[in-house]
Design a protein around this motif. Structure first.
Motif: not given
Length: 963
Positions: A913-917, A922-924, A943-950
């Motif tokens: 939710d935080f990443v999409y906001q 917006r919320l996912p 953290p690497d996976a979240w970095q790739q998603w961002v």
């Protein structure tokens, strides 16, 4: 640009053929007689000119006809061909004399031919030929009354909407739009989602995404009353002023350097940028901003702050790129004036006035005379003044208000520095005299550079202090391998001699200077590192060599394959006795010892004095007061230099026509367009004319720009061109309603924006609708909201915001570290010097350096600073995604965003939710969650996976588009 083709210039001078000569048996008639014309003038015109300069010619050269008396008097592009009774004022005579154009170009005509034409004109230019109709001989004529019938030149027509509209309309805007939709039978799209509307509003008003706190507050209360409160909050926020200042900077062709041939640094341009931010934040009336930008230096003021902004605002006129090294300064002045007129025309009037520099406008009712009426204003204005180096012009600078304490501090500091530098110069000279004397005062045999034999190029210098004799020479670090210098000596006795070479050491000297030594044992070689010396103050030893008095004794320095400046000062030959005297001064007679001690004491004292004074100068530099502020701004020329401008035929600097009085565009003026009594240059009169409430264009053009930024397309889609070649307004009544309301409400931007974003039209969805697309594929009737690309600055700032590192502190004087040139005009010279996209400041505060716009910003369609950009190109191409994926700065921001998410939240769903906001405001959705669950799998804590998603979100289409 103006051209100068031979067939367009003075083609009428083909009147006189090189082969034609008068009949010597011919009795010369009186020059004012018909017979003179028929025998000596008409035959030449018929035989050699009518082919190009008669009514039946295939193409009339230079718009000039020579087949009738009226035609010659009316003339062509260069004005009348003749002025009866005024020989020296007739262009035809000046041309055949070779005093202006050189006609005919193949050779000057015989003197007797020239005298015939001089006599004929002096006698009144008798011409019995039939008159040709004025319509036949005049060039295309602009019908000004007909031109005023064009929609853009008509007075504003304020009409209240009276037709029906759709349910949900919130005011006049919706009524105008709704009436057209109903007439066309098109059902508009419904309102967008709450998330989309808030994101749209935030980016449109502030250029930034809505904060998570605001997203949550809006989700809890998406009421109409709350919407209006949010609008008011955003209009008062710093982000609003920065966003809308950036919009006008596109129009003002803002940059922090000149670009073009000489990329000079605009050290003071940032003041104009900050003036825009301040003015928009305070909702200063736009008519006042126009007056400030055109003639702020001539406006009254009640405070230093007001005077400051008045002067800084006129930087608007200075920002265009200029060919500063142009040696023809008259042409340069015309080019600068042309750029200023073109900018004012498109920025405020939506007209391409530059076309009229060389000829009457081909499409719009703007004659060349109107262009030069404006040119007289700007030719009477000082834009360029002085040179930054030989032949390279620089711009005018105007002092800005400051306190008397500040001026006193700067003045006293400058005097102190000047006095201290003078003392240091005297002290260094005393030290130099103490340390080094003439060659005759040194031990051994000393050969100075003045006694040496030089080949190639050697430059004399005394720049670096500490040398033998009167100075030294150097190779200027050029023409390597072509320069040598030979020091030759006659030695008094056979034996060994130590050879020493004198030079001033420095880091820019050559590190391996080739040296040859001619000895009794043959030629020896050595190299010298001139970046340091071995024996103070300026000697380096080459070693000891055997010499015979009857053999050559010479030392030659070369600049072959050297990597810096080669210095040649002196060469010293020291015998054993000489070395003993140097190394054992105690063996010298007592008198000599006393002299040596006294000399050493003088040197020590002089060195201490120099060191003390330099330390004092360093301390003084640490306490330097801020420099007196100044603006790159225009001023009026002295009264004696202010004048109207002649027409420059075809825009050429030296091809002058009639003088036209200073004034404005006739088509936009209800009455007389000439300024009766210009105030100075006339810029203040121009500012008054532009901001006249009855002006048909200025408010229309500005309101249309605002509409375009908020709605995606202008009511007139060609926002910089309201002329014949531009598009017509889709809703002319709405445009005039908004423009009139804008003027009546005091030219304020914020109420205009508030009215637009509070309309139902602004809230519509951008979704595809088959029926709407079939009826109005281009959405000219506004049945949906235009989907738009975010500007490059917003894309970058959003990534910084998501990473939690966006600084909201403005950056002032961003070009302070640069000299006259922002670079050395080569691709590598700016490395590490220009503040780049990695800086955490808002994009508006990044320096805009012409020729060095960051690739990331260019790929995302940032405005070209060389041009006036009313509407940016908006592309959505794969290359943009590649930039967003591969740029190292963006990968770093993605990593920081991921670190922020992992550190700030617990649990996979909360983090998602935080990443999409942060990224999409917006919320996912359900699909987003399914895709994320599949991607992360067992790596939800990585953290690497979240970095790739961002990073994937940053590169996605939704991130850079505004629905």
């Amino acid at each position: 640009m103006p051209t100068s083709r031979p067939h367009q210039r003075w083609l009428f001078t083909c009147v006189l053929a090189l082969t034609w000569t008068p009949n010597p048996a011919f009795t010369k008639e009186p020059a004012d007689s018909v017979a003179f014309f028929e025998n000596r003038i008409r035959p030449v015109l018929v035989e050699h000119c009518y082919e190009c300069h008669a009514a039946d010619a295939d193409e009339i050269g230079g718009s000039l006809l020579l087949d009738s008396s009226d035609a010659m008097l009316v003339g062509g592009d260069s004005g009348p061909a003749i002025k009866p009774g005024e020989t020296d004022a007739s262009p035809l005579v000046l041309a055949i004399r070779y005093e202006t154009s050189e006609m005919p170009p193949k050779g000057k005509l015989p003197d007797e031919v020239i005298r015939d034409f001089e006599d004929w004109i002096a006698a009144g230019a008798t011409d019995p030929r039939d008159h040709t109709s004025t319509e036949m001989i005049r060039r295309d004529h602009i019908d000004m009354e007909q031109g005023r019938q064009f929609w853009a030149f008509q007075p504003l027509d304020y009409t209240e909407p009276t037709g029906e509209s759709y349910e949900g309309s919130r005011g006049a805007i919706d009524q105008f739009i709704g009436q057209r939709l109903l007439e066309s039978g098109i059902q508009p799209n419904p309102q967008s989602s709450n998330e989309i509307r808030l994101r749209r509003l935030s980016f449109d008003l502030t250029g930034l995404p809505p904060s998570i706190e605001l997203q949550q507050r809006w989700a809890a209360d998406p009421s109409w009353q709350h919407w209006k409160r949010i609008v008011d909050e955003m209009l008062e926020s710093p982000g609003f002023a920065e966003q809308w200042a950036r919009h006008w900077m596109d129009v003002a062709r803002y940059a922090d350097s000149n670009g073009s041939d000489f990329n000079a640094t605009f050290h003071e341009a940032w003041r104009y940028r900050d003036y825009l931010v301040r003015s928009i934040a305070s909702d200063q009336p736009f008519d006042q901003m126009i007056r400030q930008q055109i003639a702020g230096d001539q406006l009254p003021y009640e405070s230093d702050a007001e005077r400051h902004d008045n002067v800084v605002a006129t930087t608007f006129l200075m920002l265009g790129t200029k060919m500063l090294s142009e040696r023809d300064k008259t042409k340069l002045e015309l080019d600068v004036v042309d750029e200023q007129i073109d900018t004012i025309g498109r920025a405020f009037l939506g007209l391409t006035l530059g076309c009229a520099r060389c000829h009457d406008h081909k499409f719009d009712p703007v004659p060349t005379s109107d262009y030069y009426s404006l040119a007289g204003i700007f030719k009477s204005t000082v834009t360029l003044k002085g040179e930054s180096q030989r032949y390279v012009s620089t711009w005018n600078r105007v002092p800005l208000p400051t306190t008397e304490e500040h001026r006193t501090a700067v003045r006293e500091h400058d005097i102190a520095v000047l006095n201290l530098k003078s003392e240091i110069a005297k002290a260094e000279k005393a030290l130099e005299e103490a340390k080094a004397g003439n060659p005759d005062d040194l031990h051994g045999i000393v050969i100075d550079d003045t006694q040496a034999i030089k080949t190639g190029t050697w430059k004399e210098s005394t720049y670096t202090k500490g040398f033998v004799g009167q100075g030294y020479v150097h190779d200027n670090n050029t023409e390597k391998g072509t320069s040598t210098i030979r020091f030759s000596a006659e030695l008094p006795a056979d034996g060994p001699y130590e050879i020493r070479v004198a030079f001033s050491a420095n880091t820019n000297r050559a590190s391996k200077v080739p040296v040859t030594i001619e000895t009794s044992n043959g030629v020896k070689t050595a190299t010298i590192n001139q970046r340091k010396t071995e024996i103070p103050p300026f000697w380096t030893s080459l070693g000891t060599f055997e010499f015979e008095s009857a053999s050559p004794a010479a030392v030659t320095l070369s600049n072959r394959d050297t990597d810096g400046y080669v210095i040649a000062d002196a060469v010293q030959f020291l015998s054993v006795d000489d070395l003993h005297k140097i190394n054992h001064p105690e063996d010298a007679p007592a008198e000599n010892k006393e002299q040596a001690a006294a000399a050493r004491a003088r040197i020590d004292a002089a060195q201490q004095n120099v060191a003390s004074l330099k330390k004092e100068l360093q301390e003084l530099a640490k306490n330097t007061p801020p420099p007196l502020p100044q603006a790159m701004a225009p001023t009026d020329r002295p009264t004696s230099k202010i004048s109207d401008s002649p027409v420059h035929i075809r825009g050429e600097a030296k091809n002058l026509g009639e003088i036209v009085p200073r004034g404005f565009l006739q088509v936009c003026s209800g009455g007389e367009a000439t300024i009766p009594n210009p105030r100075g240059s006339g810029r203040l009169d121009l500012a008054d004319w532009l901001t006249d409430p009855d002006h048909p264009l200025v408010s229309r053009v500005f309101v249309n720009r605002v509409w375009m930024h908020l709605m995606g397309e202008g009511l007139v889609r060609t926002v910089d061109n309201f002329g014949e070649r531009g598009e017509r307004p889709t809703h002319p009544e709405l445009l005039d309603y908004l423009a009139t309301d804008f003027v009546r409400n005091g030219w304020h931007l914020k109420p205009l924006i508030r009215e637009i974003v509070n309309s139902a039209a602004y809230h519509r969805s951008s979704d595809y609708n088959a029926e709407g697309m079939q009826a109005d594929a281009e959405n000219r009737l506004l049945w949906r909201m235009h989907r738009r690309r975010l500007p490059a600055e917003s894309i970058r700032d959003t990534m910084l915001s998501a990473a939690g590192i966006l600084s909201r502190t403005p950056i002032y004087d961003s070009m302070k570290s640069h000299g006259v040139l922002v670079s050395a005009n080569n691709g590598n010279s700016t490395a590490g010097k220009i503040t780049g996209v990695a800086s955490p400041c808002r994009s508006i505060y990044l320096p805009v350096v012409r020729g060095y716009v960051p690739p990331m910003m260019t790929a995302l369609d940032a405005a070209d600073p060389d041009l006036l950009v009313g509407r940016r190109p908006t592309t959505n191409v794969p290359g943009q995604a590649l930039v967003l994926i591969n740029a190292p700065e963006i990968n770093d921001w993605a990593q920081k965003t991921a670190d922020r998410v992992v550190a700030s939240t617990e649990g996979f769903e909360a983090r998602l939710d935080f990443v999409y906001q942060l990224c999409l405001q917006r919320l996912p959705s359900k699909e987003d969650k399914q895709l994320a669950a599949s991607f992360f799998s067992d790596n939800q804590q990585s953290p690497d996976a979240w970095q790739q998603w961002v990073a994937a979100l940053f590169a996605g289409t939704e991130f850079r588009l505004l629905d």
